[in-house]
Design an enzyme around this catalytic site. Structure first.
Site, PDB file in Angstrom:
ATOM      1  N   CYS A  79      88.064 -61.476  76.103  1.00  0.00           N
ATOM      2  CA  CYS A  79      88.511 -62.797  76.550  1.00  0.00           C
ATOM      3  C   CYS A  79      88.506 -62.900  78.072  1.00  0.00           C
ATOM      4  CB  CYS A  79      89.880 -63.131  75.974  1.00  0.00           C
ATOM      5  SG  CYS A  79      91.208 -62.131  76.629  1.00  0.00           S
ATOM      6  N   SER A  94      98.979 -66.521  28.133  1.00  0.00           N
ATOM      7  CA  SER A  94      98.132 -66.033  29.230  1.00  0.00           C
ATOM      8  C   SER A  94      98.626 -64.721  29.830  1.00  0.00           C
ATOM      9  CB  SER A  94      98.077 -67.094  30.335  1.00  0.00           C
ATOM     10  OG  SER A  94      99.355 -67.282  30.884  1.00  0.00           O
ATOM     11  N   GLY A 144      96.420 -73.147  38.004  1.00  0.00           N
ATOM     12  CA  GLY A 144      95.618 -73.263  36.794  1.00  0.00           C
ATOM     13  C   GLY A 144      94.338 -74.053  37.023  1.00  0.00           C
ATOM     14  N   HIS A 179      95.658 -57.375  73.271  1.00  0.00           N
ATOM     15  CA  HIS A 179      94.343 -57.457  72.639  1.00  0.00           C
ATOM     16  C   HIS A 179      93.804 -56.039  72.483  1.00  0.00           C
ATOM     17  CE1 HIS A 179      93.576 -61.906  73.962  1.00  0.00           C
ATOM     18  NE2 HIS A 179      94.607 -61.768  73.155  1.00  0.00           N
ATOM     19  N   GLU A 188      91.093 -54.483  73.430  1.00  0.00           N
ATOM     20  CA  GLU A 188      90.540 -53.810  74.606  1.00  0.00           C
ATOM     21  C   GLU A 188      91.663 -53.289  75.494  1.00  0.00           C
ATOM     22  OE1 GLU A 188      90.115 -56.824  73.429  1.00  0.00           O
ATOM     23  OE2 GLU A 188      88.306 -57.780  74.183  1.00  0.00           O
TER      24      GLU A 188
HETATM   25  C1  AOF Z   1      90.021 -60.276  72.540  1.00  0.00           C
HETATM   26  N1  AOF Z   1      90.590 -59.228  71.936  1.00  0.00           N
HETATM   27  O1  AOF Z   1      92.029 -58.338  70.535  1.00  0.00           O
HETATM   28  C2  AOF Z   1      91.885 -60.650  70.698  1.00  0.00           C
HETATM   29  C3  AOF Z   1      91.236 -61.746  71.341  1.00  0.00           C
HETATM   30  O2  AOF Z   1      97.113 -65.964  72.577  1.00  0.00           O
HETATM   31  P1  AOF Z   1      96.387 -64.847  73.232  1.00  0.00           P
HETATM   32  O3  AOF Z   1      96.586 -64.772  74.695  1.00  0.00           O
HETATM   33  O4  AOF Z   1      96.608 -63.512  72.564  1.00  0.00           O
HETATM   34  O5  AOF Z   1      94.825 -65.180  73.091  1.00  0.00           O
HETATM   35  C4  AOF Z   1      94.290 -65.386  71.844  1.00  0.00           C
HETATM   36  C5  AOF Z   1      92.808 -65.621  71.994  1.00  0.00           C
HETATM   37  O6  AOF Z   1      92.226 -64.495  72.578  1.00  0.00           O
HETATM   38  C6  AOF Z   1      92.127 -65.761  70.632  1.00  0.00           C
HETATM   39  O7  AOF Z   1      92.059 -67.100  70.192  1.00  0.00           O
HETATM   40  C7  AOF Z   1      90.760 -65.202  70.916  1.00  0.00           C
HETATM   41  O8  AOF Z   1      89.963 -66.149  71.574  1.00  0.00           O
HETATM   42  C8  AOF Z   1      91.112 -64.084  71.852  1.00  0.00           C
HETATM   43  N2  AOF Z   1      91.539 -62.955  71.035  1.00  0.00           N
HETATM   44  N3  AOF Z   1      90.338 -61.513  72.214  1.00  0.00           N
HETATM   45  O9  AOF Z   1      89.182 -60.107  73.377  1.00  0.00           O
HETATM   46  C9  AOF Z   1      91.520 -59.349  71.035  1.00  0.00           C
HETATM   47  N4  AOF Z   1      92.823 -60.827  69.775  1.00  0.00           N
HETATM   48 ZN    ZN Z   2      91.545 -60.344  75.383  1.00  0.00          ZN
END
Ligand code: AOF
Ligand code: ZN
Length: 353
Positions: A78, A171, A285, A52, A54
């Site tokens: 998360c 077209s 279309g 992610h 962070e």
């Molecule tokens: C964050 N930062 O960059 C992202 C988040 O399948 P996982 O473990 O990667 O989790 C996906 C879930 O985590 C996604 O549905 C969303 O709730 C969160 N994604 N969260 O803090 C991130 N990509």
């Molecule tokens: Zn996360």
């Protein structure tokens, strides 16, 4: 709050680096400031399954440098163990003092729990910085999470008088090469493209994409030779009353209910979501556009400065036959971009069934 807007805008830019690769996850960018307010790291979510934003930003620096610092991110960190451990835990571990976010995570397993975790650890959380912009950035993810359905984008290219072809079917090309190049780029932002048998038969397009959805009720396209079938994973929806064709390596045939000689769009969209196609980019279309317009979440409409002025020329949207102007379908313009000499209008439906 204002002072974080510039950083948040940069988070959006960072997030966009993952555009096209994060599905079904959101696009997220992150900036870390030290206790003196200096930028010490940046990160983003590059692809589903990867770190992610962070985590990406924090793992680039040592723990002490971020102590008492500020972390800016466009989505609530998360709180769950998914493919990676919770970002909130890592933020706490690094001794961050303040977290600035644009929007709460709409994923029900996070939804406020990340913020709670941070606050319980004594971290100040600033919410709602450029929230509207953040929601637009992750409109697909939000639709998936809140409505548990596939996001539908619809693309068309017409003349000023809304025509997509002349009465003889000519077209090629309404819009210029620059506009068509942008249309090809837009395709890559969505999980799949969707088109109709009429478009395949009329134009024989290739429509490069890893996932292609074909609506061919009567199974009348040339599965051996048409360009569209030469690459990608393909799902062909057809009348369920016809005999089931044999699936080939790449082509899966999906029987579909039919109403008034039309494939049931609702059924198709449900099947797509079941197959984890989180977003679709429909290019066809006027007939299919008309059939899909009530399901569209966003419309990309290229307009060329040309006029055909012929009542029997094909229109961008067909088949609704609305007689009272008060019954028209209504939209909200979002942006206008110039791809000289053409323009691209994006708009969203106001009223949806
Ligand atoms: C964050 N930062 O960059 C992202 C988040 O399948 P996982 O473990 O990667 O989790 C996906 C879930 O985590 C996604 O549905 C969303 O709730 C969160 N994604 N969260 O803090 C991130 N990509
Ligand atoms: Zn996360």
């Amino acid at each position: 709050m204002k002072q974080y807007e510039t950083y948040m805008k940069e988070c959006f830019e960072l997030a966009l680096k993952g555009q096209g690769s994060t599905s079904p996850n959101p696009m997220v960018g992150c900036i870390v400031l030290n206790s003196r307010g200096e930028v010490i790291s940046k990160g983003f979510h590059a692809k589903c399954g990867g770190n992610h934003a962070e985590r990406d930003a924090l793992l680039k620096i040592d723990k002490n440098s971020a102590k008492e610092g500020t972390l800016i991110v466009n989505l609530e960190p998360c709180s769950h163990y998914g493919k990676t451990p919770p970002c909130a835990d890592l933020i706490i571990e690094y001794g961050i003092k303040k977290v600035v976010i644009a929007m709460r995570d709409v994923n029900p397993i996070v939804a406020g729990n990340g913020i709670k975790k941070l606050k319980d650890a004594g971290i100040e959380v600033v919410e709602g910085v450029l929230e509207k912009e953040a929601e637009k950035l992750n409109e697909v993810f939000i639709t998936n999470m809140k409505e548990e359905r596939t996001f539908v984008a619809l693309k068309t290219a017409s003349t000023l008088d809304g025509k997509v072809a002349t009465s003889t079917g000519s077209s090629k090309w309404i819009t210029s090469s620059g506009a068509r190049e942008e249309a090809r780029r837009l395709r890559t932002l969505y999980d799949a493209i969707l088109t109709s048998s009429s478009t395949i038969i009329a134009d024989n397009p290739t429509m490069e994409h890893k996932n292609k959805i074909i609506l061919d009720r009567e199974l009348k396209t040339d599965f051996e030779n048409a360009n569209i079938y030469k690459s990608g994973n393909i799902y062909v929806f057809y009348d369920k009353n016809l005999p089931q064709p044999k699936n080939t390596g790449r082509i899966s045939f999906i029987p579909c209910p039919v109403m008034n000689e039309r494939l049931d769009i609702k059924f198709i969209l449900k099947k797509l979501y079941e197959n984890k196609i989180m977003s679709v980019f429909a290019e066809a279309g006027g007939t299919l556009n008309g059939a899909m317009i009530n399901y569209a979440d966003k419309i990309y409409h290229f307009i060329a400065p040309k006029i055909i002025a012929d009542n029997s020329a094909k229109s961008a949207f067909d088949g609704k036959n609305i007689y009272d102007i008060n019954d028209s379908l209504n939209f909200r313009f979002d942006e206008m971009k110039v791809f000289s000499p053409d323009i691209l209008l994006t708009y969203y439906p106001i009223r949806k069934i």
